[in-house]
Design an enzyme around this catalytic site. Sequence first.
Site, PDB file in Angstrom:
ATOM      1  N   GLU A  29      -5.049  39.455  34.796  1.00  0.00           N
ATOM      2  CA  GLU A  29      -5.240  40.598  35.698  1.00  0.00           C
ATOM      3  C   GLU A  29      -6.693  40.662  36.166  1.00  0.00           C
ATOM      4  O   GLU A  29      -6.980  40.929  37.340  1.00  0.00           O
ATOM      5  CB  GLU A  29      -4.830  41.894  34.988  1.00  0.00           C
ATOM      6  CG  GLU A  29      -3.346  41.908  34.644  1.00  0.00           C
ATOM      7  CD  GLU A  29      -2.885  43.249  34.075  1.00  0.00           C
ATOM      8  OE1 GLU A  29      -2.240  44.004  34.802  1.00  0.00           O
ATOM      9  OE2 GLU A  29      -3.178  43.529  32.894  1.00  0.00           O
TER      10      GLU A  29
ATOM     11  N   GLU B 267       2.850  39.909  27.916  1.00  0.00           N
ATOM     12  CA  GLU B 267       3.314  41.303  27.836  1.00  0.00           C
ATOM     13  C   GLU B 267       4.827  41.351  27.642  1.00  0.00           C
ATOM     14  O   GLU B 267       5.345  42.172  26.881  1.00  0.00           O
ATOM     15  CB  GLU B 267       2.962  42.069  29.121  1.00  0.00           C
ATOM     16  CG  GLU B 267       1.497  42.392  29.283  1.00  0.00           C
ATOM     17  CD  GLU B 267       0.715  41.307  30.017  1.00  0.00           C
ATOM     18  OE1 GLU B 267       1.174  40.134  30.038  1.00  0.00           O
ATOM     19  OE2 GLU B 267      -0.360  41.615  30.551  1.00  0.00           O
TER      20      GLU B 267
END
Length: 260
Positions: A114, A134
């Site tokens: 990210e 995740e």
Amino acid sequence: MNHPDLHFERYGEQQEVAIIRLTRPAKRNALNDGLILAIRDLFETMPEGVRAAVLDGGGEHFCAGLDLSELKERDAGQGLHHSRMWHAALERVQYGPVPVIAALHGAVVGGGLELASACHIRVADESTFYALPEGSRGIFVGGGGAVRIPRLIGAARMADMMFTGRVYNAVDGEKVGFAQYLVPQGQAFEKALELAVRVAQNAPLTNYALIHALPRIAEQPTDQGLLTEAMMAAIAQSAPEAKQRVRAFLDGKAAKVRKS
Ligand code: 1HE
């Protein structure tokens, strides 16, 4: 700017390039709250004269993402604010004062991906791998990845990474759009620095337009995007620096475009 896990130095003839390094290699540069806030603060208070930045990670990996030891027992409200804190910090990277070139190696995973996605250029070496663990940790991206990663590789590929735990190696990662440059192992930082020195020579308004106008134009309906483009073009052209550069070309004093 003084955070023990965030190194800052200046480079170049005019000290025009900022070198920013995550220096938490024992934890694979995992991003805890303090480090995320330090990144936000650094981009908010970038010293005068810095015209481009290189972001890299010390040790074997660029960044292992969110510091999972801090996840613990956050309730929904705390989780919301935590994600919004990441958004604010990475927003400062993407829409900050200078173009940011990420030098990637090793793990670029979870929140590390990210962070890399918030940068403007990504240079990866051959050791780089990209993943979104995740999915297997029972959580979701929270650092802007759901917005930025599909813009790089498409929503279908991102969903596949999270559904299946798929890991992209450096070669495939460059093909799908994670990185704009792929270099031999150990050379990402050097290449990123070379690019940063080059980027820092651009007229500041051109870099401003690329950071602040281009991604917004890309999100606008066509007619609005074209109008925004025209206004940005007019502003950039009116700068004395643009006029000098065009004059230098017309006088035969500026470099021509050459085949690469
Ligand atoms: C960590 C973290 C971390 C390492 N938080 N401590 N991110 C992940 O799920 C990725 C988790 N990390 C890994 O898969 C691996 O550590 C790596 C592939 C990155 C590197 O492997 P390796 O073999 O070089 O290192 P290691 O032995 O796994 O880790 C070294 C130490 O770093 C170890 O601690 P130690 O005390 O046992 O030495 C690890 O526990 C620690 N460490 N990664 C905390 N991430 C805004 S939302 C974003 C959501 C996410 O980012 S979720 C994805 C999190």
